[in-house]
Design a protein around this motif. Structure first.
Motif, PDB file in Angstrom:
ATOM      1  N   GLU A  87      29.941  99.784  60.994  1.00  0.00           N
ATOM      2  CA  GLU A  87      28.792 100.041  59.920  1.00  0.00           C
ATOM      3  C   GLU A  87      28.945  99.234  58.639  1.00  0.00           C
ATOM      4  OE1 GLU A  87      28.006 104.379  59.126  1.00  0.00           O
ATOM      5  OE2 GLU A  87      28.209 104.806  61.091  1.00  0.00           O
ATOM      6  N   ALA A  88      30.027  99.022  58.423  1.00  0.00           N
ATOM      7  CA  ALA A  88      30.495  98.222  57.078  1.00  0.00           C
ATOM      8  C   ALA A  88      29.761  96.693  57.670  1.00  0.00           C
ATOM      9  CB  ALA A  88      31.967  98.236  56.853  1.00  0.00           C
ATOM     10  N   LEU A  89      30.179  96.254  58.718  1.00  0.00           N
ATOM     11  CA  LEU A  89      29.676  95.115  59.149  1.00  0.00           C
ATOM     12  C   LEU A  89      28.293  94.940  59.094  1.00  0.00           C
ATOM     13  CD1 LEU A  89      30.481  92.053  60.214  1.00  0.00           C
ATOM     14  CD2 LEU A  89      30.477  92.788  62.306  1.00  0.00           C
ATOM     15  N   GLU A  90      27.538  96.018  59.589  1.00  0.00           N
ATOM     16  CA  GLU A  90      26.350  96.125  59.708  1.00  0.00           C
ATOM     17  C   GLU A  90      25.357  95.887  58.229  1.00  0.00           C
ATOM     18  OE1 GLU A  90      24.949  98.934  62.233  1.00  0.00           O
ATOM     19  OE2 GLU A  90      25.809  98.311  63.996  1.00  0.00           O
ATOM     20  N   GLU A  91      26.244  96.732  57.317  1.00  0.00           N
ATOM     21  CA  GLU A  91      25.674  96.909  55.905  1.00  0.00           C
ATOM     22  C   GLU A  91      25.656  95.466  55.292  1.00  0.00           C
ATOM     23  OE1 GLU A  91      24.116  98.440  52.467  1.00  0.00           O
ATOM     24  OE2 GLU A  91      24.121  99.071  54.640  1.00  0.00           O
ATOM     25  N   ARG A  92      26.798  94.957  55.527  1.00  0.00           N
ATOM     26  CA  ARG A  92      27.045  93.559  54.846  1.00  0.00           C
ATOM     27  C   ARG A  92      26.096  92.459  55.528  1.00  0.00           C
ATOM     28  NH1 ARG A  92      32.181  89.585  55.817  1.00  0.00           N
ATOM     29  NH2 ARG A  92      31.608  87.637  54.431  1.00  0.00           N
ATOM     30  N   LEU A  93      25.824  92.368  56.762  1.00  0.00           N
ATOM     31  CA  LEU A  93      25.027  91.775  57.466  1.00  0.00           C
ATOM     32  C   LEU A  93      23.381  91.882  56.838  1.00  0.00           C
ATOM     33  CD1 LEU A  93      26.009  91.406  61.003  1.00  0.00           C
ATOM     34  CD2 LEU A  93      26.259  89.682  59.255  1.00  0.00           C
ATOM     35  N   ARG A  94      23.213  93.285  56.610  1.00  0.00           N
ATOM     36  CA  ARG A  94      21.842  93.525  56.112  1.00  0.00           C
ATOM     37  C   ARG A  94      21.669  93.084  54.474  1.00  0.00           C
ATOM     38  NH1 ARG A  94      19.792  97.108  52.752  1.00  0.00           N
ATOM     39  NH2 ARG A  94      21.762  98.260  52.510  1.00  0.00           N
ATOM     40  N   LEU A  95      22.793  93.276  53.897  1.00  0.00           N
ATOM     41  CA  LEU A  95      22.698  92.642  52.401  1.00  0.00           C
ATOM     42  C   LEU A  95      22.468  91.246  52.193  1.00  0.00           C
ATOM     43  CD1 LEU A  95      25.352  95.052  50.818  1.00  0.00           C
ATOM     44  CD2 LEU A  95      23.035  95.076  50.361  1.00  0.00           C
ATOM     45  N   GLN A  96      23.325  90.445  53.164  1.00  0.00           N
ATOM     46  CA  GLN A  96      23.133  88.994  53.226  1.00  0.00           C
ATOM     47  C   GLN A  96      21.822  88.734  53.701  1.00  0.00           C
ATOM     48  OE1 GLN A  96      26.220  87.739  56.056  1.00  0.00           O
ATOM     49  NE2 GLN A  96      27.682  87.472  54.431  1.00  0.00           N
ATOM     50  N   ARG A  97      21.057  89.148  54.609  1.00  0.00           N
ATOM     51  CA  ARG A  97      19.686  88.967  55.068  1.00  0.00           C
ATOM     52  C   ARG A  97      18.813  89.270  53.874  1.00  0.00           C
ATOM     53  NH1 ARG A  97      20.998  91.395  60.235  1.00  0.00           N
ATOM     54  NH2 ARG A  97      20.573  93.103  59.367  1.00  0.00           N
ATOM     55  N   GLN A  98      19.137  90.452  53.281  1.00  0.00           N
ATOM     56  CA  GLN A  98      17.949  90.668  51.888  1.00  0.00           C
ATOM     57  C   GLN A  98      18.257  89.653  50.819  1.00  0.00           C
ATOM     58  OE1 GLN A  98      19.285  94.567  50.693  1.00  0.00           O
ATOM     59  NE2 GLN A  98      17.996  95.536  52.023  1.00  0.00           N
TER      60      GLN A  98
END
Length: 163
Positions: free
Chosen positions: A63-74
């Motif tokens: 979940e941490a990796l998915e959250e990091r990727l989501r923040l990068q996309r944003q």
């Protein structure tokens, strides 16, 4: 040797890997051969088993990796959607450079103006009118004097040689 492999009905490694990822095989490669040939069939089965084992061993994304990727996309989308720098801000360096060139030329070209009192001391009206009359009364323009001097010198030089 490559022509033998290319003409052979056997599937190459690149053909098998391509099939694994959904790429159509080269012309001359048939699905029927893959099912009937024990050599090609064994390689195909081993390749599929290898892929399954790699996928099974790979950890599921945290979940941490998915959250990091989501923040990068944003962050990427926010930067893309930012308005571009205004034209005025882009023109400041150009304007400053032009102004500095203008000031440099103005300072370089400054000359002391001639005072009217100096003009009258240098030449009188009578002298001016006399010079103008001599220019007007000349048969040839003054600009032709240097050229005429060239011919007069060469004629004088031939006359000196003849004496």
């Amino acid at each position: 040797m490559n022509s033998e492999k290319h003409n052979s009905p056997h599937w190459t490694e690149s053909d098998l890997i391509g099939r694994l990822y959904g790429v159509e095989p080269e012309e001359g490669r048939s699905e029927r051969h893959l099912a009937e040939c024990p050599e090609c069939g064994n390689r195909w089965t081993a390749l599929q088993a290898n892929r399954r084992s790699v996928l099974a061993e790979s950890p599921a994304p945290s979940e941490a990796l998915e959250e990091r990727l989501r923040l990068q996309r944003q962050a990427v989308w926010a930067r893309i959607e930012q308005p571009r720098a205004r034209l005025l801000w882009k023109m400041i360096p150009v304007t400053a450079t032009a102004f500095m060139i203008f000031v440099g030329l103005a300072l370089h070209q400054t000359k002391q103006p001639v005072a009217p009192s100096q003009l009258s001391a240098q030449a009188s009206d009578a002298q001016f009118f006399n010079e103008m009359a001599s220019v007007v009364n000349q048969e040839t323009p003054r600009a032709a004097d240097p050229l005429q001097g060239l011919f007069e010198g060469s004629a004088a030089g031939t006359a000196v040689e003849a004496q």
